[in-house]
Write an enzyme that holds these catalytic residues in place. Structure first.
Site, PDB file in Angstrom:
ATOM      1  N   LYS A   1       0.830  -1.210   0.000  1.00 53.06           N
ATOM      2  CA  LYS A   1       0.000   0.000   0.000  1.00 53.06           C
ATOM      3  C   LYS A   1       0.865   1.261   0.000  1.00 53.06           C
ATOM      4  O   LYS A   1       0.688   2.166  -0.833  1.00 53.06           O
ATOM      5  CB  LYS A   1      -0.922  -0.019   1.218  1.00 53.06           C
TER       6      LYS A   1
ATOM      7  N   CYS B   1      -4.653  10.688   0.675  1.00 49.97           N
ATOM      8  CA  CYS B   1      -3.693   9.574   0.661  1.00 49.97           C
ATOM      9  C   CYS B   1      -2.245  10.002   0.407  1.00 49.97           C
ATOM     10  O   CYS B   1      -1.383   9.796   1.262  1.00 49.97           O
ATOM     11  CB  CYS B   1      -4.119   8.542  -0.390  1.00 49.97           C
TER      12      CYS B   1
END
Length: 435
Positions: A202, A258
């Site tokens: 991720k 993000c």
């Protein structure tokens, strides 16, 4: 399967609705009572294309509650999808994740898997499992699985339904089988790894994309000096399959929930382990500087913004969302206001949120045309279709048509032949404004 979702933000709500669409019984838990009441009434509390319709379609398999005990007591799987905002030092705040872990330890009355979708530093899932097992109130078996999300705001439903892969970090065959069952029916490959590798996938994915954006922005800035065109450069680069053409669009930097947070978190984690990630550090620095690019360009035309009417087209960090997190507008507009400008702002869905974040002499406009009327200069910060579809003639309603385009919305040839100044990122300047 009966699945509980902790958190009804972008990730949690999209995950719950899509899993309901796959046929699972979903109970979504959130501590925000107002949000839960809206959801019970079928009202989607976030702006995400396609989500309200999918919610309505699968309403019979969706339940919403603020009672964590009811949500977690007999679930087959519990997904943790709460925020991990950055702390002052750039590290990830894991307090919400561990708060949910404590609730699960207190409430779970049957064996289940706990699936962490929240973006967490490498090794966190190990700690979450240890924490839950240490605080269990009932004699049950709990295993924690890492299942990071790869959802983009504005396309989150499509991203989950038609993603490139599903990443699952699990330490047992039983957990892997359970996750395969949950995602049965999804036409996507499942990449099985251990928990720490899944956590790293991720961060490494997001940080690589952020690095790619910062790289092309640096190339764009040099193109302006050397007379090259960054769009031609990016097209030539992107045709190489080893590079690819995604995330090679020059602009005024990345934002959102993000990339800024995840680059800082991984950089902090590297430093914590005495392993500085120099490329990630550079990406962060380049992105912060890039947000000021249009301000520097504007100073060529005005020594001060005092008393100027400045049109700002676009406030959100990208089109298709009302999210303002780390948006360049939050850096640029306060600078303009502090210098005495009168800002005329337009955004199709981000203005109400912007009002809550920035105070000052801001006129909120219902159309781009209204914002441009009699403006001394224009800043384009978000490439909404309502903005990219504007004809060059529209800008001639400005008192002085100087357009600073931070998203390269228009073709240079379309701007030529008009009495205006058009500066973009990494391309030549159109300078046809009469003295």
């Amino acid at each position: 399967m009966k699945i509980a979702i902790a958190g009804t933000g972008y990730v949690g709500l999209v995950t719950g609705v899509v899993l309901a669409h796959l046929g699972h019984e979903i109970i979504c838990m959130d501590i925000d009572a107002d949000k839960i009441e809206k959801l019970k009434k079928g009202i989607c509390p976030i702006f995400e294309p396609g989500l309200p319709e999918l919610m309505a379609e699968n309403a019979s398999r969706l339940t919403f509650t603020t009672d964590y005990s009811a949500a977690y007591s007999d679930a087959d799987a519990i997904f943790i999808a709460v925020g991990t905002p950055e702390k002052m030092d750039g590290s990830a705040n894991l307090s919400y994740v561990f708060a949910v872990a404590g609730q699960i330890a207190e409430s779970a009355k049957r064996d289940c898997i706990v699936v962490v979708k929240s973006t967490v530093p490498i090794g966190t899932n190990d700690k979450v499992e240890q924490y839950i097992k240490k605080h269990l109130k009932h004699d049950v078996n709990i295993e924690v699985v890492s299942n990071p999300e790869f959802l983009s705001q504005g396309t989150a439903v499509r991203d989950m339904l038609h993603g490139s892969r599903i990443v699952v970090g699990a330490e047992s065959e039983e957990a892997r089988k359970a996750m395969a069952e949950i995602y049965k029916g999804m036409n996507q490959p499942i990449v099985f790894t251990n928990r720490r590798s899944a956590e790293m996938i991720k961060y490494a994915s997001n940080d690589f994309l952020a690095l790619k954006i910062s790289f092309i922005n640096e190339i764009a800035n040099l193109c302006e000096v050397l007379g090259a065109d960054v769009e031609d450069v990016a097209r030539g680069m992107g045709m190489d399959p080893r590079i690819g053409d995604k995330f090679l669009k020059a602009g005024i930097g990345y934002g959102g929930s993000c990339f800024p947070k995840d680059t800082k978190a991984l950089h902090w984690l590297g430093n914590y382990h005495d392993h500085e990630l120099k490329t990630i550090k550079a990406a962060i620095e380049v992105n912060e500087n890039q947000k000021l690019r249009l301000i520097k360009k504007a100073r060529k035309y005005y020594d001060t913004f005092e008393g100027l009417a400045i049109a700002v087209l676009g406030l959100t960090f990208k089109p298709g969302t009302d999210d303002l997190r780390e948006a360049p507008s939050l850096t640029i507009v306060p600078i303009l206001l502090d210098d005495g400008a009168i800002v005329k702002a337009y955004d199709p869905c981000g203005m109400e949120r912007f009002k809550q974040k920035v105070n000052g002499s801001i006129m909120y406009c219902g159309t781009p045309e209204e914002a441009l009327k009699d403006a001394d200069i224009c800043f384009i910060l978000t490439e909404w279709p309502q903005i990219t579809s504007l004809k060059p003639e529209v800008f001639l309603s400005m008192k002085r048509p100087i357009i600073l385009d931070g998203r390269n919305c228009y073709k240079l040839e379309d701007m030529e032949g008009h009495d205006l100044v058009y500066e973009s990122i990494g391309r030549r300047v159109i300078q046809k404004l009469k003295p």
